[in-house]
Design an enzyme around this catalytic site. Structure first.
Site, PDB file in Angstrom:
ATOM      1  N   LYS A  13       0.919  -1.210  -0.056  1.00 32.54           N
ATOM      2  CA  LYS A  13      -0.030   0.066   0.184  1.00 32.54           C
ATOM      3  C   LYS A  13       0.829   1.167   0.129  1.00 32.54           C
ATOM      4  CE  LYS A  13      -2.053  -0.990   3.853  1.00 32.54           C
ATOM      5  NZ  LYS A  13      -1.483  -2.221   4.210  1.00 32.54           N
ATOM      6  N   ARG A  87     -10.363   1.548   7.604  1.00 29.16           N
ATOM      7  CA  ARG A  87      -9.861   0.129   8.001  1.00 29.16           C
ATOM      8  C   ARG A  87     -10.973  -0.859   8.824  1.00 29.16           C
ATOM      9  NH1 ARG A  87      -3.911   1.045   7.964  1.00 29.16           N
ATOM     10  NH2 ARG A  87      -2.875  -0.889   8.379  1.00 29.16           N
ATOM     11  N   ARG A 126      11.526  -5.905   6.297  1.00 28.38           N
ATOM     12  CA  ARG A 126      11.474  -4.384   6.477  1.00 28.38           C
ATOM     13  C   ARG A 126      11.960  -4.288   8.084  1.00 28.38           C
ATOM     14  NH1 ARG A 126       6.071  -1.122   5.769  1.00 28.38           N
ATOM     15  NH2 ARG A 126       5.343  -2.556   7.814  1.00 28.38           N
ATOM     16  N   ARG A 132      11.187  -1.168  12.617  1.00 26.61           N
ATOM     17  CA  ARG A 132       9.677  -0.994  13.005  1.00 26.61           C
ATOM     18  C   ARG A 132       9.113  -1.767  13.839  1.00 26.61           C
ATOM     19  NH1 ARG A 132       4.996   0.371   8.672  1.00 26.61           N
ATOM     20  NH2 ARG A 132       3.511  -0.812  10.077  1.00 26.61           N
ATOM     21  N   ARG A 143      -1.518  -8.637  13.013  1.00 28.00           N
ATOM     22  CA  ARG A 143      -2.187  -7.643  12.222  1.00 28.00           C
ATOM     23  C   ARG A 143      -2.928  -8.386  10.955  1.00 28.00           C
ATOM     24  NH1 ARG A 143       3.462  -5.220  10.882  1.00 28.00           N
ATOM     25  NH2 ARG A 143       2.449  -3.951   9.142  1.00 28.00           N
TER      26      ARG A 143
HETATM   27  P1  B4P Z   1       3.596  -1.749   2.671  1.00 24.69           P
HETATM   28  O1  B4P Z   1       2.604  -2.753   1.982  1.00 24.69           O
HETATM   29  O2  B4P Z   1       3.718  -0.797   1.952  1.00 24.69           O
HETATM   30  O3  B4P Z   1       3.112  -1.804   3.958  1.00 24.69           O
HETATM   31  P2  B4P Z   1       2.487  -0.429   4.938  1.00 24.69           P
HETATM   32  O4  B4P Z   1       1.976   0.451   3.996  1.00 24.69           O
HETATM   33  O5  B4P Z   1       3.322  -0.206   5.827  1.00 24.69           O
HETATM   34  O6  B4P Z   1       1.095  -1.221   5.445  1.00 24.69           O
HETATM   35  P3  B4P Z   1       1.032  -1.910   6.983  1.00 24.69           P
HETATM   36  O7  B4P Z   1      -0.474  -2.238   6.790  1.00 24.69           O
HETATM   37  O8  B4P Z   1       2.061  -2.618   7.417  1.00 24.69           O
HETATM   38  O9  B4P Z   1       1.130  -0.615   7.970  1.00 24.69           O
HETATM   39  P4  B4P Z   1       0.496   0.775   8.216  1.00 24.69           P
HETATM   40  O10 B4P Z   1       1.606   1.676   8.294  1.00 24.69           O
HETATM   41  O11 B4P Z   1      -0.563   1.097   7.108  1.00 24.69           O
HETATM   42  O12 B4P Z   1       4.904  -2.398   2.563  1.00 24.69           O
HETATM   43  C1  B4P Z   1       5.472  -3.415   3.297  1.00 24.69           C
HETATM   44  C2  B4P Z   1       7.125  -3.712   2.718  1.00 24.69           C
HETATM   45  O13 B4P Z   1       7.108  -4.536   1.535  1.00 24.69           O
HETATM   46  C3  B4P Z   1       7.961  -2.587   2.486  1.00 24.69           C
HETATM   47  O14 B4P Z   1       9.121  -2.826   3.071  1.00 24.69           O
HETATM   48  C4  B4P Z   1       7.938  -2.550   0.841  1.00 24.69           C
HETATM   49  O15 B4P Z   1       9.182  -2.118   0.566  1.00 24.69           O
HETATM   50  C5  B4P Z   1       7.965  -3.947   0.716  1.00 24.69           C
HETATM   51  N1  B4P Z   1       7.096  -4.000  -0.736  1.00 24.69           N
HETATM   52  C6  B4P Z   1       6.414  -3.331  -1.045  1.00 24.69           C
HETATM   53  N2  B4P Z   1       5.939  -3.723  -2.413  1.00 24.69           N
HETATM   54  C7  B4P Z   1       6.854  -5.067  -2.514  1.00 24.69           C
HETATM   55  C8  B4P Z   1       6.990  -5.763  -3.868  1.00 24.69           C
HETATM   56  N3  B4P Z   1       6.145  -5.708  -5.023  1.00 24.69           N
HETATM   57  N4  B4P Z   1       7.597  -6.876  -3.824  1.00 24.69           N
HETATM   58  C9  B4P Z   1       8.409  -6.775  -2.749  1.00 24.69           C
HETATM   59  N5  B4P Z   1       8.604  -5.981  -1.654  1.00 24.69           N
HETATM   60  C10 B4P Z   1       7.656  -5.064  -1.668  1.00 24.69           C
HETATM   61  O16 B4P Z   1      -0.389   0.309   9.704  1.00 24.69           O
HETATM   62  C11 B4P Z   1       0.396   0.208  10.994  1.00 24.69           C
HETATM   63  C12 B4P Z   1      -0.405   0.353  12.105  1.00 24.69           C
HETATM   64  O17 B4P Z   1      -1.070   1.712  12.377  1.00 24.69           O
HETATM   65  C13 B4P Z   1      -1.568  -0.627  12.113  1.00 24.69           C
HETATM   66  O18 B4P Z   1      -1.295  -1.908  12.353  1.00 24.69           O
HETATM   67  C14 B4P Z   1      -2.631  -0.023  13.007  1.00 24.69           C
HETATM   68  O19 B4P Z   1      -2.373  -0.385  14.390  1.00 24.69           O
HETATM   69  C15 B4P Z   1      -2.692   1.457  12.781  1.00 24.69           C
HETATM   70  N6  B4P Z   1      -3.473   2.085  11.889  1.00 24.69           N
HETATM   71  C16 B4P Z   1      -2.918   2.632  10.806  1.00 24.69           C
HETATM   72  N7  B4P Z   1      -4.445   3.074  10.214  1.00 24.69           N
HETATM   73  C17 B4P Z   1      -5.242   2.839  10.808  1.00 24.69           C
HETATM   74  C18 B4P Z   1      -6.816   2.864  10.870  1.00 24.69           C
HETATM   75  N8  B4P Z   1      -7.117   3.499  10.024  1.00 24.69           N
HETATM   76  N9  B4P Z   1      -7.389   2.463  11.854  1.00 24.69           N
HETATM   77  C19 B4P Z   1      -6.985   1.737  12.905  1.00 24.69           C
HETATM   78  N10 B4P Z   1      -5.421   1.715  13.153  1.00 24.69           N
HETATM   79  C20 B4P Z   1      -4.784   2.011  12.218  1.00 24.69           C
END
Ligand code: B4P
Length: 188
Positions: A13, A87, A126, A132, A143
């Site tokens: 994402k 979410r 990551r 993180r 998660r």
């Molecule tokens: P991403 O998939 O980009 O992960 P993210 O954006 O960090 O989403 P995530 O769900 O983990 O956490 P968020 O910060 O939204 O990337 C993951 C890794 O994969 C990266 O290292 C990237 O380089 C790699 N990658 C990407 N594409 C690739 C590909 N094609 N091939 C190989 N590698 C690849 O949320 C964190 C926490 O915040 C949640 O658990 C929750 O507690 C809270 N939160 C956030 N929003 C919320 C909401 N709306 N409501 C309630 N809680 C919330």
């Protein structure tokens, strides 16, 4: 244009949202990034959010809705890509109301799909690279469970609204970007 990108933890994402925001000149709003910045500032929102995030759980809807209502009010007429919000169904209903009150709506919802084992590997990598605290095997599992229970119902919610675009999130970052751009073109 107002887009939402969703998918299980690690689906890409944040990665794809950054690419789309620079391609279409959209403001990228990642609630994960906003919450992590609130935690590092030590704000009351950050203090409330920290224990939920460290346990791999969602921060309560009322906290997210209050935070996003203020943020979105100031960006009323701007192009946006929402990353990680909504979410839950109550968050989606809240977002609808916020947008409707400003005569706005979502144009498309991109849902990234991917095999869970690949996602766990990405997130563990990551965790090693960025430190993180929620990228450890036990918290990643939690998660993922939270995603299937609380967030995945949004797929049907947005199918019903006729704005869901499902994208295979396995492949290179560039391949996935191209899939998204093609689907957005044919959706428009
Ligand atoms: P991403 O998939 O980009 O992960 P993210 O954006 O960090 O989403 P995530 O769900 O983990 O956490 P968020 O910060 O939204 O990337 C993951 C890794 O994969 C990266 O290292 C990237 O380089 C790699 N990658 C990407 N594409 C690739 C590909 N094609 N091939 C190989 N590698 C690849 O949320 C964190 C926490 O915040 C949640 O658990 C929750 O507690 C809270 N939160 C956030 N929003 C919320 C909401 N709306 N409501 C309630 N809680 C919330």
């Amino acid at each position: 244009m107002k887009l939402l990108i969703m998918g299980p933890p690690g689906a890409g994402k944040g990665t794809q949202a950054k690419i789309l925001s620079s391609k279409f000149n959209l403001i990228h709003l990642s609630t994960g990034d906003i919450l992590r910045s609130e935690i590092s500032k030590g704000s009351s929102t950050g203090i409330e959010a920290q224990s939920y995030m460290n346990a791999g759980n969602l921060v309560p809807d009322k906290v997210l809705l209050a935070m996003m209502e203020t943020t979105l009010k100031n960006l009323n007429d701007k192009g946006l890509i929402l990353d990680g919000f909504p979410r839950t169904i109550p968050q989606a209903e809240g977002l609808n109301t916020i947008l409707k009150n400003n005569s706005q709506e979502l144009d498309a919802v991109i849902s990234l799909t991917a095999d869970e084992n690949e996602l766990v590997e990405r997130l563990i990598k990551r965790g090693h690279d960025s430190g993180r605290s929620d990228d450890t095997p036990e918290i990643i599992k939690q998660r993922q469970e939270v995603y299937w229970k609380q967030t995945s119902p949004l797929v049907d919610y947005y199918i019903d609204k006729n704005i869901l675009i499902e994208i295979d999130g396995i492949g290179s970052i560039n391949e996935i970007k191209n899939r998204i751009l093609e689907s957005l073109n044919s959706h428009a």
